[in-house]
Design a protein around this motif. Structure first.
Motif, PDB file in Angstrom:
ATOM      1  N   SER A  83       0.821  -1.208   0.000  1.00 51.34           N
ATOM      2  CA  SER A  83       0.000   0.000   0.000  1.00 51.34           C
ATOM      3  C   SER A  83       0.856   1.259   0.000  1.00 51.34           C
ATOM      4  N   ARG A  84       2.052   1.184   0.633  1.00 46.37           N
ATOM      5  CA  ARG A  84       2.987   2.309   0.700  1.00 46.37           C
ATOM      6  C   ARG A  84       4.323   1.911   0.065  1.00 46.37           C
ATOM      7  N   TYR A  85       5.147   2.926  -0.193  1.00 42.77           N
ATOM      8  CA  TYR A  85       6.508   2.716  -0.704  1.00 42.77           C
ATOM      9  C   TYR A  85       6.519   1.902  -2.002  1.00 42.77           C
ATOM     10  N   THR A  86       5.439   2.063  -2.771  1.00 41.71           N
ATOM     11  CA  THR A  86       5.383   1.543  -4.135  1.00 41.71           C
ATOM     12  C   THR A  86       5.088   2.733  -5.043  1.00 41.71           C
ATOM     13  N   ASP A  87       5.588   2.693  -6.267  1.00 42.91           N
ATOM     14  CA  ASP A  87       5.610   3.883  -7.121  1.00 42.91           C
ATOM     15  C   ASP A  87       4.622   3.726  -8.266  1.00 42.91           C
ATOM     16  N   LEU A  88       3.521   4.492  -8.212  1.00 48.70           N
ATOM     17  CA  LEU A  88       2.461   4.388  -9.224  1.00 48.70           C
ATOM     18  C   LEU A  88       2.886   5.082 -10.522  1.00 48.70           C
ATOM     19  N   MET A  89       2.796   4.342 -11.615  1.00 43.29           N
ATOM     20  CA  MET A  89       3.180   4.855 -12.935  1.00 43.29           C
ATOM     21  C   MET A  89       1.919   5.257 -13.726  1.00 43.29           C
ATOM     22  N   PRO A  90       2.112   6.005 -14.818  1.00 48.67           N
ATOM     23  CA  PRO A  90       0.947   6.478 -15.586  1.00 48.67           C
ATOM     24  C   PRO A  90       0.061   5.352 -16.117  1.00 48.67           C
ATOM     25  N   ASP A  91       0.625   4.166 -16.354  1.00 47.86           N
ATOM     26  CA  ASP A  91      -0.186   3.064 -16.893  1.00 47.86           C
ATOM     27  C   ASP A  91      -0.980   2.336 -15.810  1.00 47.86           C
ATOM     28  N   GLY A  92      -0.913   2.848 -14.575  1.00 46.10           N
ATOM     29  CA  GLY A  92      -1.685   2.231 -13.500  1.00 46.10           C
ATOM     30  C   GLY A  92      -0.941   1.120 -12.768  1.00 46.10           C
ATOM     31  N   LYS A  93       0.205   0.718 -13.307  1.00 45.65           N
ATOM     32  CA  LYS A  93       1.030  -0.284 -12.621  1.00 45.65           C
ATOM     33  C   LYS A  93       1.916   0.415 -11.591  1.00 45.65           C
ATOM     34  N   SER A  94       2.269  -0.307 -10.540  1.00 47.56           N
ATOM     35  CA  SER A  94       3.127   0.259  -9.507  1.00 47.56           C
ATOM     36  C   SER A  94       4.409  -0.552  -9.397  1.00 47.56           C
ATOM     37  N   ARG A  95       5.504   0.173  -9.286  1.00 42.68           N
ATOM     38  CA  ARG A  95       6.796  -0.484  -9.086  1.00 42.68           C
ATOM     39  C   ARG A  95       6.939  -0.829  -7.605  1.00 42.68           C
ATOM     40  N   GLN A  96       7.393  -2.071  -7.379  1.00 38.46           N
ATOM     41  CA  GLN A  96       7.491  -2.562  -6.009  1.00 38.46           C
ATOM     42  C   GLN A  96       8.944  -2.916  -5.706  1.00 38.46           C
ATOM     43  N   PHE A  97       9.321  -2.789  -4.450  1.00 41.50           N
ATOM     44  CA  PHE A  97      10.703  -3.062  -4.002  1.00 41.50           C
ATOM     45  C   PHE A  97      11.718  -2.204  -4.764  1.00 41.50           C
ATOM     46  N   THR A  98      11.401  -0.922  -4.868  1.00 38.99           N
ATOM     47  CA  THR A  98      12.310   0.056  -5.482  1.00 38.99           C
ATOM     48  C   THR A  98      13.208   0.600  -4.361  1.00 38.99           C
ATOM     49  N   PHE A  99      14.196  -0.201  -4.010  1.00 40.17           N
ATOM     50  CA  PHE A  99      14.975   0.088  -2.801  1.00 40.17           C
ATOM     51  C   PHE A  99      16.001   1.208  -2.965  1.00 40.17           C
ATOM     52  N   VAL A 100      16.694   1.220  -4.106  1.00 38.96           N
ATOM     53  CA  VAL A 100      17.859   2.112  -4.248  1.00 38.96           C
ATOM     54  C   VAL A 100      17.428   3.567  -4.436  1.00 38.96           C
ATOM     55  N   MET A 101      18.142   4.462  -3.776  1.00 38.07           N
ATOM     56  CA  MET A 101      17.967   5.891  -4.017  1.00 38.07           C
ATOM     57  C   MET A 101      18.983   6.301  -5.094  1.00 38.07           C
ATOM     58  N   GLU A 102      18.463   6.697  -6.264  1.00 37.23           N
ATOM     59  CA  GLU A 102      19.354   7.032  -7.372  1.00 37.23           C
ATOM     60  C   GLU A 102      20.033   8.386  -7.152  1.00 37.23           C
ATOM     61  N   ALA A 103      21.059   8.646  -7.996  1.00 41.82           N
ATOM     62  CA  ALA A 103      21.899   9.835  -7.803  1.00 41.82           C
ATOM     63  C   ALA A 103      21.072  11.123  -7.832  1.00 41.82           C
ATOM     64  N   LYS A 104      21.491  12.055  -7.007  1.00 44.93           N
ATOM     65  CA  LYS A 104      20.735  13.295  -6.828  1.00 44.93           C
ATOM     66  C   LYS A 104      21.668  14.342  -6.244  1.00 44.93           C
ATOM     67  N   SER A 105      21.328  15.589  -6.441  1.00 43.01           N
ATOM     68  CA  SER A 105      22.106  16.669  -5.836  1.00 43.01           C
ATOM     69  C   SER A 105      21.196  17.861  -5.648  1.00 43.01           C
ATOM     70  N   VAL A 106      21.625  18.794  -4.806  1.00 45.62           N
ATOM     71  CA  VAL A 106      20.866  20.034  -4.633  1.00 45.62           C
ATOM     72  C   VAL A 106      21.814  21.110  -4.126  1.00 45.62           C
ATOM     73  N   ILE A 107      21.595  22.328  -4.610  1.00 51.19           N
ATOM     74  CA  ILE A 107      22.354  23.475  -4.100  1.00 51.19           C
ATOM     75  C   ILE A 107      21.717  23.889  -2.776  1.00 51.19           C
ATOM     76  N   THR A 108      22.530  23.878  -1.719  1.00 50.53           N
ATOM     77  CA  THR A 108      22.003  24.242  -0.389  1.00 50.53           C
ATOM     78  C   THR A 108      22.225  25.715  -0.086  1.00 50.53           C
TER      79      THR A 108
END
Lengths: 184, 420
Positions: B277-302
């Motif tokens: 019910s949580r921590y799954t990623d709903l896509m436009p086609d109505g399917k949800s990605r499950q067990f998406t564990f890894v946090m992909e690369a990211k950055s931000v100016i602080t």
């Protein structure tokens, strides 16, 4: 001192001889920490329920029983019919996942009915988690599944019937395809 | 309004009284403006503000004595921003890569439990040779490991899927922090129980009022998951899982089960609420990605970031970059809305699955512009633009938003959150 040291060595060797026949290679690398735990102690903490129904306790509940428990213990947060909130909406939303306003509920989103038992027992009611009896949890599960149009009004939920319930969004989950965004 | 907006804004619009207090109260949080002033050569001993009130000069009276547990300086007021369920790290006011333990973000699902460490046990059972319980004293005796690692909630920046929402970097990126974690490898403790050959999934369960529970693939957590009892050199903070938590390098924070008391081995995922019910990623086609564990690369100016204000002249652009797949290879900065990009300086050490501090010296000429940062990790993964990310995943996934973040600077030097 010499004698006592020799005695100690003999005891140690005897101890090793007595134990060694049952020691595997893996066991020899152990640090000897931790205490063996018995079945009764495990059972006291072993509260999870998996999709095959393993972990479901004895007990049973009906939709009608669930309606009364829901009104008393759940409706204040989730609304009289499971739609109104203020906390998570539990009912409806089927067919909405591809729209501009997806509504994720038990009926529209949850892939396994067994998760309902697991979650309601472990974490609900929010102010008194793990306070419900198994009969109460089965009854609430029955009412919630009925409200979502998944089981009939006269259904009884127990350790045999609950794992057999097929949820509408059972096929709605895929494995992680990332990386999925093309490099620009 | 963010209660900390006043802290982050420079003093020039607040009047001279505020200006007189800047050196004492907020200099650390307003480095951008101070650097500008320094460059203009205005700070000299003769121009330091007069001492406030009646307190004598610190050079004329003995200071206070040692204390058993240190507190930050009086007047330092940087805080987490709290809601009912989480609190956010004030990255706009922090330096380096270590988040002070007291400012590490929080996310809990039914409060912070009060746990007596002497009565805490970790139970290991299911498909093991020997079901065991471990007291904290047992766990501390195992060979230990220390690693500096970020933890990022998969909902970090989650509101940005719908467009620019947070006013400050604390609001947009505050659900992540970095600590030095010490504990015992989960693999070591699992070996003590002996893993049966058919085990392939691990259930990890907390002893909080949510009994937070996640299923984790055994082969993955055997690589580098840690059962941690220390953070930044001392015992875990209560809100970080005291006395024991799981830390899985590079994975979404929710998998790093806090207050952990039970580990069960099985042959399949247990399909708990937090992985369906949580921590799954709903896509436009109505399917949800499950067990998406890894946090992909990211950055931000602080810095400069939303809610701050800069002056024309030299500005050091500072920020954080990280990847759940390894080390940061490079961070590029754009000061013209993404048309041109410039490599930045990475502050050593650059550690895998850890925040990396980047810096870029810039001269702001006073024109309106947009500044951005873009991370590339050791796998070659490049942080996506918002356009590319939304094109792939739509806007309903909520979790795992890692797009390039854009801060607009207007002609007055005010910094705001925008999308390009």
């Amino acid at each position: 001192m010499c004698r006592s040291s020799r005695a100690t060595s003999i005891i140690l060797v005897l101890g090793l001889l007595m134990v060694s026949p049952s020691i595997s290679v893996a066991e020899e690398s152990r640090y000897g920490l931790g205490l063996l735990v018995g079945e009764a102690a495990i059972k006291a903490w072993d509260i999870d329920v998996n999709p095959t129904g393993i972990g479901l306790p004895p007990g049973r509940g009906t939709v009608q029983q669930g309606a009364i428990i829901y009104e008393n213990k759940c409706a204040a947060c989730h609304g009289p019919t499971g739609i109104e909130g203020p906390k998570d909406r539990l009912v409806g939303g089927q067919g909405s996942l591809t729209t501009a306003q997806p509504i994720k509920t038990i009926g529209s989103y949850w892939p396994y009915a067994t998760t309902l038992y697991d979650y309601i027992f472990r974490a609900m009611p929010f102010t008194a988690p793990q306070s419900l009896t198994s009969d109460e949890v089965y009854a609430l599960v029955a009412w919630l599944l009925h409200q979502n149009g998944i089981i009939p009004k006269d259904a009884v939920m127990d350790a045999r019937t609950l794992p057999a319930v097929t949820m509408p969004n059972r096929g709605g989950f895929v494995s992680d395809p990332r990386p999925d965004v093309p490099i620009h | 309004m963010n209660p900390f907006d006043g802290e982050m804004r420079t003093s020039s619009e607040e009047g001279t009284e505020q200006e007189a207090r800047i050196d004492r109260r907020t200099w650390l949080t307003e480095v951008v403006s101070l650097v500008g002033v320094t460059a203009a050569g205005l700070i000299t001993p003769a121009l330091l503000p007069a001492e406030e009130g009646a307190s004598p000069a610190p050079t004329h009276v003995p200071g206070r004595g040692p204390s058993p547990y240190g507190l930050r300086a009086e007047g330092e007021t940087v805080q987490r921003l709290t809601t009912a369920t989480h609190s956010l790290t004030p990255h706009q006011s922090l330096h380096g890569i270590i988040t002070p333990s007291a400012l590490h973000f929080e996310r809990h699902h039914n409060g912070v439990p009060s746990i007596n460490p002497d009565r805490h046990r970790l139970m290991m059972h299911g498909l093991v040779d020997r079901p065991l319980t471990f007291a904290m004293n047992d766990l501390v005796r195992f060979p230990s490991v220390t690693r500096t690692l970020f933890i990022e909630c998969s909902g970090n920046s989650g509101h940005e899927w719908k467009g620019p929402t947070g006013k400050t970097v604390q609001e947009t990126h505050g659900l992540m922090s970095t600590s030095e974690w010490t504990g015992v490898p989960l693999a070591t403790v699992l070996a003590e129980s002996g893993v049966k050959p058919d085990a392939s999934w691990v259930l990890a369960e907390g002893s909080d009022a949510a009994a937070m529970t996640r299923s984790l693939p055994l082969t993955e957590v055997l690589k580098d998951a840690l059962l941690c009892y220390a953070q930044n050199g001392e015992a875990l903070r209560p809100e970080q899982g005291y006395p024991l938590r799981l830390v899985i390098p590079g994975w979404e924070g929710n998998t790093c089960i806090k207050w952990i008391r039970r580990i069960k081995l099985g042959t399949a995922p247990f399909m708990t609420r937090e992985e369906t019910s949580r921590y799954t990623d709903l896509m436009p086609d109505g399917k949800s990605r499950q067990f998406t564990f890894v946090m992909e690369a990211k950055s931000v100016i602080t810095s400069p970031s939303g809610g701050q204000r800069i002056e024309p002249g030299f500005v050091e652009i500072r920020g954080l970059a990280w990847s759940g797949l390894g080390s940061v290879r490079a961070v590029d900065v754009s000061a013209d809305g993404g048309r041109t990009w410039h490599p930045t300086q990475l502050q050593a050490p650059v550690l895998p699955r850890c925040h990396t501090r980047f810096r870029f010296g810039w001269h702001w000429n006073g024109d309106e512009t947009i500044i951005q940062s873009r991370c590339t990790d050791e796998t070659g993964y490049v942080q996506p633009t918002r356009t590319a990310l939304v094109a792939s995943r739509g806007t309903h996934s909520f979790y795992h938003y890692n797009a390039i973040h854009s801060w607009k600077i207007d002609r007055q030097g005010n910094v705001t959150n925008v999308s390009v």
